[in-house]
Motif scaffolding. Structure first.
Motif, short mmCIF file in Angstrom:
data_model
loop_
_atom_site.label_atom_id
_atom_site.label_comp_id
_atom_site.label_asym_id
_atom_site.label_seq_id
_atom_site.Cartn_x
_atom_site.Cartn_y
_atom_site.Cartn_z
N ALA A 161 -80.36 -134.13 3.71
CA ALA A 161 -80.48 -135.58 3.51
C ALA A 161 -79.50 -136.37 4.37
O ALA A 161 -79.87 -137.36 5.00
CB ALA A 161 -80.29 -135.92 2.04
N ASN A 162 -78.24 -135.95 4.39
CA ASN A 162 -77.26 -136.70 5.18
C ASN A 162 -77.59 -136.65 6.67
O ASN A 162 -77.49 -137.65 7.38
CB ASN A 162 -75.84 -136.17 4.93
CG ASN A 162 -75.34 -136.53 3.56
OD1 ASN A 162 -75.72 -137.54 2.99
ND2 ASN A 162 -74.49 -135.69 3.00
N ASP A 173 -78.09 -147.81 1.65
CA ASP A 173 -78.11 -147.72 3.11
C ASP A 173 -77.54 -148.98 3.76
O ASP A 173 -77.05 -148.93 4.87
CB ASP A 173 -79.55 -147.54 3.64
CG ASP A 173 -80.15 -146.20 3.28
OD1 ASP A 173 -79.39 -145.24 3.05
OD2 ASP A 173 -81.39 -146.12 3.22
N GLU A 188 -82.34 -140.67 11.48
CA GLU A 188 -83.35 -141.70 11.30
C GLU A 188 -82.84 -143.01 11.91
O GLU A 188 -81.69 -143.38 11.74
CB GLU A 188 -83.63 -141.89 9.81
CG GLU A 188 -84.71 -142.87 9.51
CD GLU A 188 -84.90 -143.08 8.02
OE1 GLU A 188 -85.91 -143.66 7.68
OE2 GLU A 188 -84.03 -142.68 7.23
N SER A 196 -84.63 -138.38 3.89
CA SER A 196 -83.50 -139.27 3.59
C SER A 196 -83.77 -140.11 2.35
O SER A 196 -82.85 -140.47 1.63
CB SER A 196 -83.15 -140.16 4.78
OG SER A 196 -84.15 -141.11 5.01
N THR A 197 -85.02 -140.41 2.07
CA THR A 197 -85.37 -141.23 0.91
C THR A 197 -85.50 -140.41 -0.37
O THR A 197 -85.15 -140.88 -1.44
CB THR A 197 -86.71 -141.95 1.16
OG1 THR A 197 -86.58 -142.73 2.34
CG2 THR A 197 -87.09 -142.86 0.00
N SER A 255 -78.25 -137.61 -2.25
CA SER A 255 -77.10 -137.39 -1.37
C SER A 255 -76.06 -136.63 -2.16
O SER A 255 -75.65 -137.03 -3.23
CB SER A 255 -76.53 -138.71 -0.90
OG SER A 255 -75.41 -138.48 -0.10
N ARG A 290 -87.56 -139.85 7.43
CA ARG A 290 -87.53 -140.92 6.43
C ARG A 290 -87.78 -140.35 5.03
O ARG A 290 -87.12 -140.70 4.07
CB ARG A 290 -88.58 -141.98 6.76
CG ARG A 290 -88.50 -143.21 5.89
CD ARG A 290 -89.49 -144.31 6.30
NE ARG A 290 -89.45 -144.59 7.73
CZ ARG A 290 -90.45 -144.36 8.58
NH1 ARG A 290 -91.59 -143.88 8.16
NH2 ARG A 290 -90.33 -144.63 9.86
N ALA A 343 -80.55 -136.20 7.98
CA ALA A 343 -81.77 -137.00 8.19
C ALA A 343 -81.42 -138.48 8.27
O ALA A 343 -81.96 -139.20 9.10
CB ALA A 343 -82.77 -136.75 7.07
N ARG A 344 -80.50 -138.92 7.43
CA ARG A 344 -80.10 -140.33 7.45
C ARG A 344 -79.43 -140.69 8.78
O ARG A 344 -79.59 -141.79 9.28
CB ARG A 344 -79.17 -140.64 6.28
CG ARG A 344 -79.90 -140.71 4.98
CD ARG A 344 -78.99 -141.12 3.83
NE ARG A 344 -79.74 -141.01 2.60
CZ ARG A 344 -79.58 -140.04 1.72
NH1 ARG A 344 -78.67 -139.11 1.91
NH2 ARG A 344 -80.30 -139.99 0.63
N LYS A 345 -78.65 -139.75 9.33
CA LYS A 345 -78.00 -140.01 10.61
C LYS A 345 -79.00 -140.05 11.75
O LYS A 345 -78.85 -140.82 12.69
CB LYS A 345 -76.94 -138.93 10.89
CG LYS A 345 -75.72 -139.04 10.00
CD LYS A 345 -74.76 -137.91 10.26
CE LYS A 345 -73.61 -137.95 9.27
NZ LYS A 345 -72.76 -136.78 9.34
#
Length: 190
Positions: free
Chosen positions: A59-60, A149, A66, A46-47, A51, A43, A62-64
């Motif tokens: 980051a990308n 998001d 999370e 990604s936060t 990006s 989190r 981590a977003r996938k």
């Protein structure tokens, strides 16, 4: 709650262990035993990381990885596919990236600076908008989700970078712009 190590997180995000150490220095939460809560770490990455299309620094990924919690609907009527709060934030944030880039070029900055400013300011606007929605009681943002998001990326059109570069008398080199962004982030962190 899954516990992980810095090395395991680095491998999972496909970044270096040194990058994870930089994140810890920048404020990524660490347990008292030196290990990481995997969900909190994902989190945080990604936060807190911009990006980027060339080097996203995990980051990308981590977003996938999370798993955001499901949002509760606002009691108000839907505006299109969104709750009213998100629809308003989306209407402001959606064109921001493009507008910032265009105004920066009009002000006479280089295409690299316009690229960096557009990324940075749009990201900060997204963060501010999300925090404002939390303060206003919209429950979906309490789990560090951002407006971006919750929206299809096609709703946030990229600037026409080649056309903007032409206005500056140059050509658009995305790799050069990404390198510049990296330098910009490094000096901001120092």
């Amino acid at each position: 709650m899954a516990i992980t190590t810095k090395a395991a997180l680095a491998a999972e995000l496909r970044i270096s262990k040194a990058r994870v150490s930089q994140y810890v220095k920048a404020g990524m939460p660490v347990r008292s035993d030196g290990k990481l809560n995997r969900e909190e770490a994902l989190r945080w990455v990604s936060t807190n990381q911009l990006s980027q299309t060339y080097e996203d620094k995990g980051a990308n990924r981590a977003r996938k990885l999370e798993k955001p919690s499901k949002l509760k609907a606002s009691p108000g009527p839907m505006v299109g596919n969104y709750e009213p709060e998100v629809a308003v934030a989306r209407a402001i944030l959606g064109p921001a990236y493009r507008l910032i880039a265009e105004r920066a070029v009009e002000a006479g900055v280089s295409i690299e600076m316009a690229y960096a400013l557009a990324l940075r300011v749009a990201s900060e606007l997204d963060d501010l908008g999300s925090k404002t929605l939390v303060r206003c009681g919209f429950p979906g943002f309490a789990k560090t989700l951002t407006i971006g998001d919750l929206c299809d990326v096609r709703e946030f059109p990229d600037p026409d970078w080649p056309a903007l570069a032409k206005k500056t008398g140059t050509t658009f080199d995305e790799l050069a712009c990404e390198r510049f962004v990296g330098q910009f982030e490094d000096t901001a962190a120092a």
